[in-house]
Design an enzyme around this catalytic site. Structure first.
Site, short mmCIF file in Angstrom:
data_model
loop_
_atom_site.label_atom_id
_atom_site.label_comp_id
_atom_site.label_asym_id
_atom_site.label_seq_id
_atom_site.Cartn_x
_atom_site.Cartn_y
_atom_site.Cartn_z
N CYS A 1 -5.00 -8.02 -5.71
CA CYS A 1 -4.39 -8.89 -6.71
C CYS A 1 -3.57 -10.00 -6.04
O CYS A 1 -4.13 -10.94 -5.50
CB CYS A 1 -3.57 -8.09 -7.71
SG CYS A 1 -3.24 -9.00 -9.25
N HIS B 1 -7.18 -4.27 -9.73
CA HIS B 1 -6.31 -3.22 -9.17
C HIS B 1 -7.08 -1.90 -9.02
O HIS B 1 -6.96 -0.99 -9.85
CB HIS B 1 -5.09 -3.01 -10.07
CG HIS B 1 -4.01 -4.01 -9.87
ND1 HIS B 1 -2.99 -3.83 -8.97
CD2 HIS B 1 -3.81 -5.23 -10.44
CE1 HIS B 1 -2.18 -4.90 -9.00
NE2 HIS B 1 -2.66 -5.76 -9.88
N GLU C 1 -6.52 0.54 -7.09
CA GLU C 1 -5.66 1.72 -6.89
C GLU C 1 -5.38 2.44 -8.21
O GLU C 1 -5.12 3.66 -8.21
CB GLU C 1 -4.34 1.32 -6.21
CG GLU C 1 -3.30 0.68 -7.10
CD GLU C 1 -3.55 -0.79 -7.43
OE1 GLU C 1 -2.72 -1.38 -8.15
OE2 GLU C 1 -4.57 -1.33 -6.96
#
Length: 239
Positions: A111, A216, A218
Site C-alpha cells: 500500500c 493489503h 496481510e
C-alpha cells in the site's frame, strides 16, 4: 534449529489519541510469523554506519501501509486533499530501501510502501485519485467495510514474480487507498492493474525479489494466494 529470517519493518503510525506512539498493525507480524519469519520494527532513521550494522542481521525488509508520502519527494507541493506528511518515516524508508537494494535483500512493499517504492525510484503519485484521476473507480474502502473486503479484481502480468505466486490471470483484492501511482519509477515493471487501468503491482526489474502491491495481502494472508506470497517472501529471505 533453522534460524527464522529477520524482517525489518518501518513503523506504520506515529501518535494516536494525543499520545506519541510507534505502531505497526498486528496483521503484518502475524503474516510474517505464519510464513516462518520474525518481524522487527525500526522506529527512527539511523546514521549510515548504524544502519549498515543493523542490516548485517536483517534478511529482508517490509515497507507497510500508512499515511501519505510527502509529495516534495516527487517535486510537488502538498495539496489540501492529501494527508499530513511524516518526513521522519519517509527518511527511514528511503534509507531502508537503499540499504536493502545495495545488499540485494528481498523487499515486500504494501500500500503506502508500494507508493514509497515508486517514489524512491523516481516516480510520482496522484495525491487523491477522485480529484486528480476522476476516471478512477472507488479504491478507498476504509469506511463501512472490513479490511478483508474484496473490492475489485486485478489483472496479473505474465513473467512477473507476482504471477508466479498467484498463478492466475486475475485475482480479487481488498482496497484501502486514496492515492496511487501516476508516473512509474525507473527500473520498475508493472505486475498488476485494476480494471480502471490503475497500476496495482510493481517489481524491480532484474532483482531477486522485490514485490510491491497496492492492496493489503496481510489482511488476507490466512488464505491463498496471499499465504503463498508471504511464504515465498520468507523463503527468499532465508536463502
Amino acid at each position: 534449529m533453522k534460524k527464522r529470517p529477520i524482517i525489518l519493518c518501518s513503523r506504520a503510525c506515529l501518535g494516536q489519541d494525543g499520545i506519541d506512539r510507534f505502531v505497526v498493525n498486528k496483521a503484518y507480524a502475524e503474516a510474517i510469523r505464519a510464513a516462518g519469519g520474525t518481524l522487527i520494527m525500526l522506529t527512527h532513521p539511523l546514521g549510515e554506519s548504524d544502519l549498515a550494522t543493523l542490516f548485517d542481521d536483517v534478511d529482508g525488509i517490509l515497507i507497510p501501509g500508512g499515511t501519505d508520502v510527502d509529495p516534495e519527494l516527487y517535486h510537488e507541493s502538498l495539496k489540501k486533499y492529501a494527508g499530513t506528511p511524516d518526513p521522519e518515516r519517509d527518511a527511514t524508508e528511503i534509507m531502508m530501501l537503499a540499504e536493502a537494494q545495495k545488499r540485494k535483500l528481498p523487499i515486500l512493499a504494501i500500500c503506502r510502501g508500494f507508493q514509497m517504492l515508486n517514489v524512491y525510484t523516481g516516480g510520482s503519485l496522484y495525491q487523491d485519485l477522485k480529484i486528480e484521476r476522476p476516471e478512477s473507480a472507488n479504491h478507498d474502502f476504509h469506511e463501512g467495510f472490513p479490511r478483508t473486503h474484496l473490492a475489485h479484481p486485478v489483472s496479473v502480468e505474465n513473467g512477473t514474480i507476482l504471477k508466479e505466486m498467484v498463478g492466475a490471470d486475475t485475482v480479487e483484492v481488498n482496497s484501502l487507498h486514496h492515492q496511487g501511482i501516476n508516473v512509474l519509477g525507473k527500473g520498475l515493471i508493472v505486475s498488476a492493474k485494476s480494471p480502471d487501468g490503475l497500476v496495482e503491482g510493481i517489481e524491480l526489474e532484474n532483482y531477486p525479489f522485490c514485490v510491491g502491491v497496492q492492496w493489503h495481502p496481510e489482511e488476507l494472508a490466512t488464505n491463498e494466494p496471499w499465504s503463498t506470497l508471504f511464504r515465498k517472501f520468507i523463503e527468499s529471505c532465508g536463502q
